[in-house]
Design a protein around this motif. Structure first.
Motif, PDB file in Angstrom:
ATOM      1  N   UNK A  81     -30.696   3.751  14.994  1.00 37.58           N
ATOM      2  CA  UNK A  81     -30.957   4.952  15.795  1.00 37.58           C
ATOM      3  C   UNK A  81     -29.652   5.598  16.241  1.00 37.58           C
ATOM      4  N   UNK A  82     -28.702   4.779  16.684  1.00 37.53           N
ATOM      5  CA  UNK A  82     -27.408   5.297  17.134  1.00 37.53           C
ATOM      6  C   UNK A  82     -26.668   5.979  15.992  1.00 37.53           C
ATOM      7  N   UNK A  83     -26.695   5.342  14.821  1.00 39.44           N
ATOM      8  CA  UNK A  83     -26.006   5.887  13.657  1.00 39.44           C
ATOM      9  C   UNK A  83     -26.631   7.207  13.203  1.00 39.44           C
ATOM     10  N   UNK A  84     -27.960   7.254  13.169  1.00 38.83           N
ATOM     11  CA  UNK A  84     -28.648   8.469  12.739  1.00 38.83           C
ATOM     12  C   UNK A  84     -28.391   9.641  13.670  1.00 38.83           C
ATOM     13  N   UNK A  85     -28.493   9.411  14.972  1.00 41.51           N
ATOM     14  CA  UNK A  85     -28.255  10.472  15.955  1.00 41.51           C
ATOM     15  C   UNK A  85     -26.802  10.937  15.900  1.00 41.51           C
ATOM     16  N   UNK A  86     -25.867   9.984  15.815  1.00 44.75           N
ATOM     17  CA  UNK A  86     -24.445  10.332  15.747  1.00 44.75           C
ATOM     18  C   UNK A  86     -24.145  11.154  14.496  1.00 44.75           C
ATOM     19  N   UNK A 135     -26.141  13.172  12.840  1.00 36.78           N
ATOM     20  CA  UNK A 135     -26.652  14.539  13.003  1.00 36.78           C
ATOM     21  C   UNK A 135     -25.752  15.348  13.926  1.00 36.78           C
ATOM     22  N   UNK A 136     -25.376  14.777  15.077  1.00 41.13           N
ATOM     23  CA  UNK A 136     -24.572  15.507  16.061  1.00 41.13           C
ATOM     24  C   UNK A 136     -23.186  15.842  15.529  1.00 41.13           C
ATOM     25  N   UNK A 137     -22.558  14.869  14.852  1.00 39.35           N
ATOM     26  CA  UNK A 137     -21.209  15.103  14.321  1.00 39.35           C
ATOM     27  C   UNK A 137     -21.230  16.180  13.248  1.00 39.35           C
ATOM     28  N   UNK A 138     -22.209  16.114  12.355  1.00 35.38           N
ATOM     29  CA  UNK A 138     -22.284  17.089  11.262  1.00 35.38           C
ATOM     30  C   UNK A 138     -22.572  18.490  11.787  1.00 35.38           C
ATOM     31  N   UNK A 181     -28.948  19.799  10.340  1.00 30.14           N
ATOM     32  CA  UNK A 181     -29.788  18.662  10.727  1.00 30.14           C
ATOM     33  C   UNK A 181     -30.715  18.278   9.576  1.00 30.14           C
ATOM     34  N   UNK A 182     -31.281  19.272   8.907  1.00 31.11           N
ATOM     35  CA  UNK A 182     -32.179  19.012   7.784  1.00 31.11           C
ATOM     36  C   UNK A 182     -31.443  18.316   6.644  1.00 31.11           C
ATOM     37  N   UNK A 183     -30.195  18.717   6.417  1.00 26.46           N
ATOM     38  CA  UNK A 183     -29.408  18.096   5.353  1.00 26.46           C
ATOM     39  C   UNK A 183     -29.185  16.613   5.636  1.00 26.46           C
ATOM     40  N   UNK A 184     -28.774  16.301   6.857  1.00 28.40           N
ATOM     41  CA  UNK A 184     -28.524  14.899   7.208  1.00 28.40           C
ATOM     42  C   UNK A 184     -29.814  14.096   7.201  1.00 28.40           C
ATOM     43  N   UNK A 232     -21.702   6.145   8.912  1.00 32.18           N
ATOM     44  CA  UNK A 232     -20.266   5.899   8.709  1.00 32.18           C
ATOM     45  C   UNK A 232     -19.641   7.027   7.900  1.00 32.18           C
ATOM     46  N   UNK A 233     -20.377   7.505   6.893  1.00 30.63           N
ATOM     47  CA  UNK A 233     -19.873   8.596   6.071  1.00 30.63           C
ATOM     48  C   UNK A 233     -19.655   9.876   6.851  1.00 30.63           C
ATOM     49  N   UNK A 234     -20.514  10.154   7.834  1.00 21.61           N
ATOM     50  CA  UNK A 234     -20.328  11.347   8.662  1.00 21.61           C
ATOM     51  C   UNK A 234     -19.159  11.179   9.623  1.00 21.61           C
ATOM     52  N   UNK A 235     -18.890   9.941  10.010  1.00 25.32           N
ATOM     53  CA  UNK A 235     -17.785   9.671  10.935  1.00 25.32           C
ATOM     54  C   UNK A 235     -16.439   9.702  10.221  1.00 25.32           C
ATOM     55  N   UNK A 236     -16.384   9.112   9.014  1.00 27.41           N
ATOM     56  CA  UNK A 236     -15.146   9.073   8.219  1.00 27.41           C
ATOM     57  C   UNK A 236     -15.437   9.792   6.905  1.00 27.41           C
ATOM     58  N   UNK A 237     -15.014  11.036   6.787  1.00 27.62           N
ATOM     59  CA  UNK A 237     -15.363  11.823   5.609  1.00 27.62           C
ATOM     60  C   UNK A 237     -14.483  11.508   4.402  1.00 27.62           C
TER      61      UNK A 237
END
Length: 270
Positions: free
Chosen positions: A254-259, A261-264, A106-109, A174-179
């Motif tokens: 907000x949606x992008x930031x939360x997503x 963190x959760x995905x990572x 979480x800290x990294x993201x 987007x980067x966390x969603x599509x690596x």
């Protein structure tokens, strides 16, 4: 702050941001020439022929548009920076090292989000200084005054800053969603450039089918359209109020930031 500094170092020591910065400067030059022509035509009484009516045809609204020239492509460039901040970790296979050095993902993201926002601010600052200098000169030479004392102009500049910060955050999401780096960059660019035009066309066709132009206002649900509406001078028949665009864009951030963190946090990093 160490995480933020490390993220800024990763970007600063590569040539990527140079190329994106050059692209942003070129987009400013092209957009400023076009917007200057629109301002001149509108303030000369030919605004209706260009589809510029209502509050958007006022001198303050036109000045706000001129002082935010280059936003459309500029936002895409900062979005790409946000994407690269995440996908570079996987492309260069440094993700494992990063998360071993800082196990709290979480800290990294969050570090990437803060660094991305700072880069968005830097892009906004440089582009705004250029727009203000060129715009004030153009308006003064054409006897319109700088109009820098108008609240409409101040609001456009402030919300343009918000747009730059938010789009870097969207890029990180987007980067966390599509690596996959190439896949993420191409997908995001296509959705931004072509998707925006397709959405605009679809709403125009729907408005003609329903015989009411007010339907076009709903294109504000698309983030690129929301960005443009957010800095607009006022409400018209085809665009909602500026605060609607602001709320939509903040919601996406907000949606992008939360997503992100959760995905990572749940992703297997090996």
């Amino acid at each position: 702050m160490n995480l933020v500094r490390s993220e800024l170092l990763k970007i600063r020591t590569t040539s990527t941001w140079w190329w994106l910065g050059i692209g942003a400067l070129l987009s400013i030059a092209l957009a400023f020439v076009f917007n200057a022509w629109v301002v001149n035509e509108t303030l000369s009484g030919n605004g209706e022929s260009l589809g510029v009516t209502g509050e958007q045809a006022t001198p303050a609204a036109q000045a706000a548009n001129l002082y935010t020239s280059g936003q459309y492509l500029g936002l895409m460039f900062v979005m790409l920076i946000g994407i690269l901040m995440v996908t570079n970790e996987f492309f260069h296979q440094t993700a494992t090292t990063t998360f071993l050095a800082t196990p709290r993902r979480t800290s990294v993201i969050l570090g990437k989000l803060v660094a991305a926002s700072l880069l968005g601010f830097a892009f906004w600052l440089v582009t705004t200084v250029i727009d203000l200098a060129a715009g004030a000169l153009f308006l003064s030479l054409n006897d319109h005054g700088t109009l820098l004392g108008e609240w409409t102009v101040h609001r456009a500049l402030l919300f343009n800053l918000l747009a730059y910060a938010i789009w870097t955050v969207l890029g990180v999401g987007i980067g966390t969603l599509i690596t996959n780096q190439l896949g993420a960059v191409i997908t995001a660019a296509v959705l931004y450039l072509i998707g925006t035009q397709v959405v605009g066309l679809l709403f125009l066709l729907l408005a003609n089918w329903l015989d009411t132009m007010s339907v076009i206002k709903w294109q504000v649900i698309w983030p690129a359209a929301a960005s443009q509406i957010m800095i607009s001078g006022g409400e018209s028949e085809m665009t909602p109020a500026w605060w609607v665009g602001a709320l939509v864009l903040v919601g996406y951030a907000l949606l992008s930031g939360v997503a992100g963190v959760l995905i990572t946090r749940r992703r297997d990093i090996s």
